[in-house]
Design an enzyme around this catalytic site. Structure first.
Site, short mmCIF file in Angstrom:
data_model
loop_
_atom_site.label_atom_id
_atom_site.label_comp_id
_atom_site.label_asym_id
_atom_site.label_seq_id
_atom_site.Cartn_x
_atom_site.Cartn_y
_atom_site.Cartn_z
N LYS B 170 16.08 -79.44 108.20
CA LYS B 170 15.35 -78.78 109.28
C LYS B 170 14.89 -77.39 108.84
O LYS B 170 13.78 -76.96 109.18
CB LYS B 170 16.22 -78.67 110.54
CG LYS B 170 15.56 -77.96 111.72
CD LYS B 170 14.38 -78.73 112.30
CE LYS B 170 13.61 -77.94 113.35
NZ LYS B 170 14.24 -77.87 114.66
N LYS B 238 14.74 -67.32 114.68
CA LYS B 238 16.10 -67.80 114.37
C LYS B 238 16.07 -68.83 113.24
O LYS B 238 16.84 -68.76 112.29
CB LYS B 238 16.69 -68.43 115.64
CG LYS B 238 17.90 -69.33 115.42
CD LYS B 238 18.40 -69.95 116.72
CE LYS B 238 17.56 -71.10 117.27
NZ LYS B 238 17.79 -72.41 116.63
#
Lengths: 303, 303
Positions: B170, B238
């Protein structure tokens, strides 16, 4: 229609052949005479100069390399401007500076010759499959006249505005493509440096929002370290230079494009200007050649 | 099967609903009690703590936000580790640090609870249409057991390796996506600064090698200057932080990712952390706010 084609390399050859498939008469010229052979055996007529070719054609296509090549083949000694009839059209299809495209259009207009700048995206595969994107600048009326010919070579065919607008669009295309290639190289190198198989990362990324044609085509070669077949990186260097020049001229900051240019410079500086663009991953990997301990800060290695 | 779902925001809600559509019993918990209402009216049972929910479920999904959220909801007071039975499985699906994912997996393993890290790509639309890409880390056997549940939520479902490998994948996905977004912003801003319509540039680029999902989705919002609806940029911040941290830990240079991070920082620093990522184009445009004369060097303005 009587057509002419100048520049019969990896892009120009299949494009000219696709025009011939639709029954058009084709005249060809190439600086390297051996390049015309495949076209001549398909029924094209070879010419000794661009001027001679132009005197026999209603629409002349050029697919050479640099801005200088275009100026020479169009305006130079034996250039097509010296043979083309009033009312004929030059369709210039490689990627060059929009400023040069406008200058050439102006010189031709003075002789009653029309011009379209019509660079393409889609690569050799798109050229062969007649599925190119063609980005056109020039007069609407001339565009309409040439459109059926574009349809022999491409699928997405859009007039972007007046002279130069096609080349500006292509510069935007190359900027987006090349920054995406740099990001793809970093992402696949990150997978490898963290011990996850980059080939599988590429596959799963192609199913999500990070999917791109760059990941599909260049990503595959990055994963395989197969840098042999493709378009020379030095050609992308030329294109990104044009984009950065436009950014500079128009006062736009394009930092990711500038950073990508430095990586392309690094690749060419290593003597790999003829490698495929996917070799960008080598620059990332070799910048990071210091001993790597996965998932552990290298700082801990230095007591 | 008896399932539990914790974290019912813009992603978690449609994912949980898709699981329920396949006939699974669903327990839900959310830190904001109002979030469970749509699920409860669809037939889910609400729980007061993660531990209570876990005691009633064979497989528990978490779709919260940060690494800290996961640690709290799993290992904290009333965390699911205090209720989950031996042999139950935690499937953790938001994007967090692979190091934290491994730590949580280890803590759960000590109690006989299995874990998969299974972050997704595809956004709210992919969640609603059950077309997410799901990148899984953990034991093969546990993956096989959970796979039919993944198939209720996604299309591309791949086990990438052991614990953490899903999160690493990811991170690669987000790196590629975000650098591509930066390149897309620069390309569309270049079109505008050169006087060519960015909306048409986007359309024609989508037909060529520069085509990407980013250009399709975020490019549209960039062109329309529509920055309201989407995923908050602070969430991408983030994610990219995680990717850069991994690069740092594994000794990889990722300069385009680092540059893109600075642009995201600039956007958040302007107070736009809740804008859509497409607002990156504002950073590029406002960096370039000096008076622009198209196609003419600004240097010529200063005698």
């Amino acid at each position: 229609m009587k057509l002419g084609f100048i520049g019969l390399g990896v892009m120009g050859r299949p494009m000219a052949l696709n025009l011939m498939k639709h029954g058009h008469e084709m005249g060809v010229y190439a600086r390297r005479p051996e390049s015309i052979a495949p076209l001549v055996s398909a029924g094209a007529r070879g010419y000794r100069t661009p001027a001679e070719l132009a005197s026999d054609a209603e629409v002349i296509f050029t697919m050479v390399t640099t801005s200088n090549d275009v100026e020479q083949v169009v305006l130079g000694k034996d250039g097509l401007i010296h043979g083309a009839a009033r009312g004929s059209v030059l369709v210039d299809m490689e990627t060059i500076s929009p400023t040069v495209a406008r200058g050439v259009a102006q010189a031709l207009a003075a002789k009653g010759i029309d011009m379209l700048d019509a660079p393409v995206s889609g690569g050799p595969m798109g050229a062969e499959q007649a599925s190119l994107s063609i980005m056109v600048g020039g007069k609407q009326e001339v565009f309409e006249r040439v459109k059926p010919l574009f349809e022999c070579m491409g699928k997405t065919i859009v007039r972007m505005g007046d002279h130069g607008a096609g080349q500006i669009t292509k510069a935007c295309n190359q900027l987006a493509l090349l920054v995406t290639a740099q990001g793809t190289a970093e992402a696949l190198a990150l997978a490898k440096s963290c011990g996850v198989d980059p080939a599988r990362v590429r596959e799963v990324l192609l199913g999500g929002i990070a999917a791109s044609r760059v990941l599909e085509l260049f990503g595959k070669r990055m994963v395989e370290h197969n840098f042999e077949n493709g378009i020379d990186t030095r050609l992308y260097h030329k294109d990104l230079y044009i984009a950065l020049d436009l950014a500079h001229e128009s006062g736009l900051a394009a930092p990711a494009a500038a950073l990508t240019m430095q990586h392309i410079n690094a690749l060419i500086g290593r003597g790999e200007g003829r490698s495929d663009l996917s070799a960008l991953i080598k620059v990332v990997e070799e910048m990071s050649k210091a001993p790597i301990t996965n998932h552990q800060s290298r700082v801990t290695e230095f007591p």
